[in-house]
Design a protein around this motif. Structure first.
Motif, mmCIF file in Angstrom:
data_model
loop_
_atom_site.group_PDB
_atom_site.id
_atom_site.type_symbol
_atom_site.label_atom_id
_atom_site.label_comp_id
_atom_site.label_asym_id
_atom_site.label_seq_id
_atom_site.Cartn_x
_atom_site.Cartn_y
_atom_site.Cartn_z
ATOM 1 N N LEU A 168 0.815 -1.215 0.000
ATOM 2 C CA LEU A 168 0.000 0.000 0.000
ATOM 3 C C LEU A 168 0.852 1.271 0.000
ATOM 4 N N TRP A 169 2.177 1.115 -0.094
ATOM 5 C CA TRP A 169 3.036 2.292 0.019
ATOM 6 C C TRP A 169 2.854 3.263 -1.146
ATOM 7 N N ARG A 170 2.528 2.746 -2.316
ATOM 8 C CA ARG A 170 2.327 3.659 -3.433
ATOM 9 C C ARG A 170 1.118 4.569 -3.184
ATOM 10 N N ARG A 171 0.056 4.005 -2.668
ATOM 11 C CA ARG A 171 -1.115 4.816 -2.330
ATOM 12 C C ARG A 171 -0.765 5.825 -1.226
ATOM 13 N N ARG A 172 -0.043 5.385 -0.213
ATOM 14 C CA ARG A 172 0.301 6.278 0.906
ATOM 15 C C ARG A 172 1.165 7.446 0.442
ATOM 16 N N PHE A 173 2.177 7.148 -0.380
ATOM 17 C CA PHE A 173 3.050 8.229 -0.856
ATOM 18 C C PHE A 173 2.293 9.180 -1.795
ATOM 19 N N HIS A 174 1.367 8.641 -2.585
ATOM 20 C CA HIS A 174 0.528 9.497 -3.424
ATOM 21 C C HIS A 174 -0.341 10.416 -2.561
ATOM 22 N N HIS A 175 -0.891 9.883 -1.489
ATOM 23 C CA HIS A 175 -1.711 10.700 -0.598
ATOM 24 C C HIS A 175 -0.885 11.803 0.061
ATOM 25 N N LEU A 176 0.299 11.461 0.526
ATOM 26 C CA LEU A 176 1.167 12.479 1.129
ATOM 27 C C LEU A 176 1.494 13.574 0.120
ATOM 28 N N THR A 177 1.734 13.171 -1.116
ATOM 29 C CA THR A 177 2.063 14.142 -2.162
ATOM 30 C C THR A 177 0.871 15.031 -2.483
ATOM 31 N N PHE A 178 -0.289 14.421 -2.719
ATOM 32 C CA PHE A 178 -1.460 15.204 -3.121
ATOM 33 C C PHE A 178 -1.927 16.129 -1.999
ATOM 34 N N TYR A 179 -2.087 15.580 -0.812
ATOM 35 C CA TYR A 179 -2.606 16.415 0.272
ATOM 36 C C TYR A 179 -1.553 17.400 0.778
ATOM 37 N N GLY A 180 -0.284 17.068 0.611
ATOM 38 C CA GLY A 180 0.766 18.050 0.891
ATOM 39 C C GLY A 180 0.664 19.225 -0.065
ATOM 40 N N PHE A 181 0.424 18.918 -1.337
ATOM 41 C CA PHE A 181 0.241 19.975 -2.342
ATOM 42 C C PHE A 181 -0.965 20.838 -2.002
ATOM 43 N N MET A 182 -2.057 20.207 -1.605
ATOM 44 C CA MET A 182 -3.270 20.959 -1.280
ATOM 45 C C MET A 182 -3.073 21.832 -0.043
ATOM 46 N N LEU A 183 -2.320 21.363 0.941
ATOM 47 C CA LEU A 183 -2.024 22.181 2.120
ATOM 48 C C LEU A 183 -1.178 23.400 1.746
ATOM 49 N N CYS A 184 -0.222 23.200 0.849
ATOM 50 C CA CYS A 184 0.586 24.330 0.384
ATOM 51 C C CYS A 184 -0.268 25.332 -0.392
ATOM 52 N N PHE A 185 -1.189 24.816 -1.198
ATOM 53 C CA PHE A 185 -2.099 25.694 -1.927
ATOM 54 C C PHE A 185 -2.989 26.466 -0.951
ATOM 55 N N PRO A 208 6.964 12.650 -2.458
ATOM 56 C CA PRO A 208 7.777 12.507 -3.673
ATOM 57 C C PRO A 208 9.029 11.659 -3.483
ATOM 58 N N ALA A 209 9.686 11.776 -2.315
ATOM 59 C CA ALA A 209 10.863 10.937 -2.075
ATOM 60 C C ALA A 209 10.480 9.463 -2.088
ATOM 61 N N GLY A 210 9.340 9.153 -1.476
ATOM 62 C CA GLY A 210 8.870 7.770 -1.469
ATOM 63 C C GLY A 210 8.493 7.286 -2.858
ATOM 64 N N LEU A 211 7.822 8.135 -3.629
ATOM 65 C CA LEU A 211 7.446 7.757 -4.988
ATOM 66 C C LEU A 211 8.674 7.553 -5.872
ATOM 67 N N PHE A 212 9.696 8.385 -5.673
ATOM 68 C CA PHE A 212 10.926 8.216 -6.439
ATOM 69 C C PHE A 212 11.605 6.897 -6.072
ATOM 70 N N TRP A 213 11.622 6.584 -4.794
ATOM 71 C CA TRP A 213 12.218 5.331 -4.316
ATOM 72 C C TRP A 213 11.479 4.134 -4.920
ATOM 73 N N LEU A 214 10.149 4.181 -4.922
ATOM 74 C CA LEU A 214 9.378 3.093 -5.516
ATOM 75 C C LEU A 214 9.606 3.015 -7.023
ATOM 76 N N SER A 215 9.725 4.180 -7.676
ATOM 77 C CA SER A 215 9.964 4.210 -9.116
ATOM 78 C C SER A 215 11.288 3.543 -9.474
ATOM 79 N N MET A 216 12.305 3.753 -8.656
ATOM 80 C CA MET A 216 13.623 3.161 -8.910
ATOM 81 C C MET A 216 13.587 1.640 -8.767
ATOM 82 N N ARG A 217 12.691 1.147 -7.911
ATOM 83 C CA ARG A 217 12.623 -0.286 -7.642
ATOM 84 C C ARG A 217 11.593 -0.997 -8.518
#
Length: 386
Positions: free
Chosen positions: A229-246, A286-295
């Motif tokens: 489930l890490w891909r979903r979790r990292f996507h959520h951190l990315t999306f909701y992090g973006f929304m908090l910054c917005f 994003p760091a997590g998504l990059f790590w998953l992308s490399m693997r």
């Protein structure tokens, strides 16, 4: 003239690739339609059962419905090395990459980003940052003491508002044109899309990333047949992090224009708290998504799609990293330098939003809406067989 010729050659090559990718989608989905083992996995297979043949519009529609969880690849008895060579996730990822160019406005910009998204994103961001650094140096020193976090002493507020507002406005227009083209092609003519319960269902699927559950809720197959489930979790951190910054930027805008309270804001003010929380999400996600992308298993996604994805991931990561660094050292002599670097990455994000991974989020939401509308209508294939 040579540049125009090169762009035309690239466009011609892209058209041929798209035709080949659409033909492969049609071939694979005919096999999947006969098998139906994965019918309950995700929205792609639900949409597939409503069609007997698959044209260009269908291919783009299903490519953007696909979340690339790869559950179907590992469940498929016809996957490579079987002679049928059924690899739906990778085939749809190639069409999804083509979507960015096919509906881009202007299309030439989409083609440029499609060739190497990571290089374009970094080049634009660092180019803007160097220009801003040179602008500061033209006024004196890059490292200035005594500014006490006064960003507007470096770049006037109105200059920043007009420049970055124009860049964001352009991206919003380009995205609106692109998704309008996409919607017109994939939608049935003459049918209203204003279906309230369908809009709610599509929004829920998008915001919860329902289809990153692998069809059973246990998650994706990232590098092997083990679910995660890490891909979903990292996507959520990315999306909701973006929304908090917005949200942080929006609140700061209200502070400035509605209440006349100008930056810098205290550490425990709402804009800073929202921005800090969002920034942390945009570092971890994003760091997590990059790590998953490399693997990730190379069977699951097209290599050129990876470079586009990583370009967007890198921009979000460096925006957050430089933003948090700017917050930490905003009262030091490093503030002008850090501000220029941070604004460079923000401008890089704004200018590339319509052509990379962010655009896919918009196209995916439109595809999910179409799917939610389709589900509320009779299945034309079943109706035709009665």
């Amino acid at each position: 003239m040579a540049v125009i010729d090169n762009l035309m050659d690239l466009a011609g090559k892209a058209e041929r690739e798209l035709d080949a990718n659409v033909a492969e989608v049609d071939r694979i989905l005919h096999i999947c339609n006969a098998c139906r083992y994965c019918e309950s996995f995700c929205a792609v297979f639900s949409a597939m059962t409503r069609r007997l043949d698959f044209n260009v519009a269908d291919a783009h529609y299903m490519a953007n419905l696909c979340h690339n969880c790869s559950a179907c690849l590992y469940a498929c008895q016809y996957a490579p090395p079987h002679e049928f060579g059924v690899n739906l996730p990778k085939t749809l990822s190639r069409v999804r990459r083509d979507t960015y160019m096919e509906y881009a406005f202007p299309r030439a910009f989409g083609e440029l980003y499609r060739q190497n998204g990571l290089a374009v994103a970094m080049a634009v961001s660092l180019g803007v940052a160097l220009f801003l650094i040179a602008t500061i140096l033209s006024q004196g020193s890059l490292f200035i003491d005594g500014l006490e976090a006064d960003f507007y002493a470096i770049f006037p507020h109105n200059v920043l508002a007009v420049t970055f507002g124009a860049a964001f406005g352009w991206s919003a227009i380009a995205l609106a044109v692109g998704v309008s083209r996409f919607w017109r092609q994939v939608s049935e003519p003459g049918h209203s899309v204003l279906v309230p319960d369908a809009i709610g269902a599509a929004a829920k699927s998008a915001l919860t990333l329902k289809y990153l559950g692998g069809g059973h809720g246990d998650g994706c197959n990232n590098e092997d047949d083990a679910f995660t489930l890490w891909r979903r979790r990292f996507h959520h951190l990315t999306f909701y992090g973006f929304m908090l910054c917005f949200a942080s930027t929006s609140v700061a805008t209200l502070y400035h224009y509605l209440w006349g309270v100008e930056a810098p804001y205290p550490v425990f003010s709402l804009p800073v708290l929202l921005g800090t929380a969002g920034g942390m999400g945009l570092i971890i996600g994003p760091a997590g998504l990059f790590w998953l992308s490399m693997r990730r298993n190379d069977m699951q996604i097209d290599e050129r799609q990876k470079t586009m994805d990583r370009g967007f991931i890198a921009l979000l990561f460096f925006i957050s990293l430089t933003g948090l660094a700017l917050l930490a050292w905003r009262e030091s002599t490093w503030m002008p330098f850090l501000l220029a670097i941070h604004l460079g990455f923000v401008m890089g994000l704004f200018l590339t939003l319509p052509y990379g991974k962010f655009a896919h989020g918009i196209f995916r939401s439109a595809a999910l809406l179409k799917h939610a509308i389709e589900k509320r209508k009779p299945n034309p294939v079943q109706a035709g067989s009665e």
